[in-house]
Design an enzyme around this catalytic site. Structure first.
Site, mmCIF file in Angstrom:
data_model
loop_
_atom_site.group_PDB
_atom_site.id
_atom_site.type_symbol
_atom_site.label_atom_id
_atom_site.label_comp_id
_atom_site.label_asym_id
_atom_site.label_seq_id
_atom_site.Cartn_x
_atom_site.Cartn_y
_atom_site.Cartn_z
ATOM 1 C CE LYS A 9 6.458 -8.911 -9.652
ATOM 2 N NZ LYS A 9 5.575 -9.808 -9.217
ATOM 3 C CE1 TYR A 49 5.416 -8.428 -3.734
ATOM 4 C CE2 TYR A 49 7.837 -8.993 -3.847
ATOM 5 C CZ TYR A 49 6.566 -8.580 -4.534
ATOM 6 O OH TYR A 49 6.659 -8.399 -5.865
ATOM 7 N NE ARG A 85 -3.472 -3.735 -8.252
ATOM 8 C CZ ARG A 85 -2.889 -4.943 -7.695
ATOM 9 N NH1 ARG A 85 -1.423 -4.932 -7.257
ATOM 10 N NH2 ARG A 85 -3.405 -5.977 -7.095
ATOM 11 C CG ASN A 112 3.292 -10.835 -11.980
ATOM 12 O OD1 ASN A 112 4.468 -10.544 -11.455
ATOM 13 N ND2 ASN A 112 2.191 -10.855 -10.940
ATOM 14 C CG HIS A 115 4.759 -5.026 -7.039
ATOM 15 N ND1 HIS A 115 3.800 -5.720 -6.296
ATOM 16 C CD2 HIS A 115 4.951 -3.706 -6.155
ATOM 17 C CE1 HIS A 115 3.479 -4.953 -5.202
ATOM 18 N NE2 HIS A 115 4.017 -3.850 -4.955
ATOM 19 C CD GLU A 126 4.050 -1.902 -2.524
ATOM 20 O OE1 GLU A 126 3.901 -1.234 -3.224
ATOM 21 O OE2 GLU A 126 3.794 -2.961 -2.113
HETATM 22 P P1 CMP Z 1 2.703 -8.781 -7.107
HETATM 23 O O1 CMP Z 1 2.023 -7.726 -7.617
HETATM 24 O O2 CMP Z 1 4.077 -8.548 -7.039
HETATM 25 O O3 CMP Z 1 2.398 -9.065 -5.910
HETATM 26 C C1 CMP Z 1 2.685 -10.318 -5.029
HETATM 27 C C2 CMP Z 1 3.037 -11.438 -5.924
HETATM 28 O O4 CMP Z 1 3.021 -12.772 -5.603
HETATM 29 C C3 CMP Z 1 2.294 -11.219 -7.330
HETATM 30 O O5 CMP Z 1 2.640 -9.966 -8.084
HETATM 31 C C4 CMP Z 1 2.700 -12.505 -7.752
HETATM 32 O O6 CMP Z 1 4.102 -12.596 -8.466
HETATM 33 C C5 CMP Z 1 2.962 -13.435 -6.623
HETATM 34 N N1 CMP Z 1 1.801 -14.440 -6.664
HETATM 35 C C6 CMP Z 1 0.646 -13.962 -6.311
HETATM 36 N N2 CMP Z 1 -0.174 -15.431 -6.346
HETATM 37 C C7 CMP Z 1 0.600 -16.185 -6.771
HETATM 38 C C8 CMP Z 1 0.406 -17.560 -6.677
HETATM 39 N N3 CMP Z 1 -0.727 -18.319 -6.617
HETATM 40 N N4 CMP Z 1 1.612 -18.159 -7.025
HETATM 41 C C9 CMP Z 1 2.611 -17.519 -7.335
HETATM 42 N N5 CMP Z 1 3.069 -16.450 -6.906
HETATM 43 C C10 CMP Z 1 1.852 -15.456 -6.545
#
Ligand code: CMP
Length: 145
Positions: A9, A49, A85, A112, A115, A126
């Site tokens: 990311k 998304y 994961r 985070n 992804h 994807e």
């Molecule tokens: P990702 O694996 O990219 O899949 C969906 C993304 O949504 C996740 O990682 C986070 O970056 C984001 N996400 C999921 N839950 C939350 C939350 N409660 N608040 C903000 N972002 C979230």
């Protein structure tokens, strides 16, 4: 053998963690089958998304994912989707187990670091969303000998 999509990311690319993240994937037996840097448009991030479109964080997430370059990779390995994961750890880096990629490189739930596809159905959506047929076939064409 299974393929999965990962996206390093914007926060992790900007902080120069991409090489380390990919190195840890490879050390864990995953093979890079396709790789590129790109910047998603807001519209592309929204489509990518789309499964989260009703979630309260959807607008922030898609703003953020289109805010800077990302590095996408198709990784292959035994049970690659679950394996990646578990290497990632929990969505929130503060809840992720020590040693996982998000615990090491993530900052918060949104930023985070990485992804990864969460199911075979997600990977099927994807991978061709990010990589063209030509890009996906390059590996076999170039490296099969
Ligand atoms: P990702 O694996 O990219 O899949 C969906 C993304 O949504 C996740 O990682 C986070 O970056 C984001 N996400 C999921 N839950 C939350 C939350 N409660 N608040 C903000 N972002 C979230």
């Amino acid at each position: 053998m299974q393929k999965t999509l990962t996206i390093i990311k914007p926060d992790a690319v900007a902080r120069c963690y991409a090489g380390e993240i990919l190195a840890q994937m490879e050390k864990n037996g995953l093979v890079i089958k396709a790789l590129k840097m790109l910047k998603l448009s807001r519209e592309q991030a929204c489509e990518f998304y789309i499964v989260h479109h009703k979630r309260p964080f959807y607008d922030d997430l898609t703003d953020y994912m289109s805010s800077g370059p990302v590095i996408a990779a198709v990784l292959e390995g035994d049970n690659a989707i679950d394996k990646v994961r578990s290497l990632l750890g929990a969505t929130d880096p503060n809840e992720a187990e020590a040693g996982t990629l998000r615990a090491q490189f993530g900052q918060n739930r949104q930023e985070n670091a990485i992804h990864a596809s969460d199911s075979p159905e997600s990977a099927d959506f994807e991978i061709p969303f990010i990589f063209s047929q030509l890009e996906l076939s390059n590996y076999e064409k170039i490296f099969s000998n």
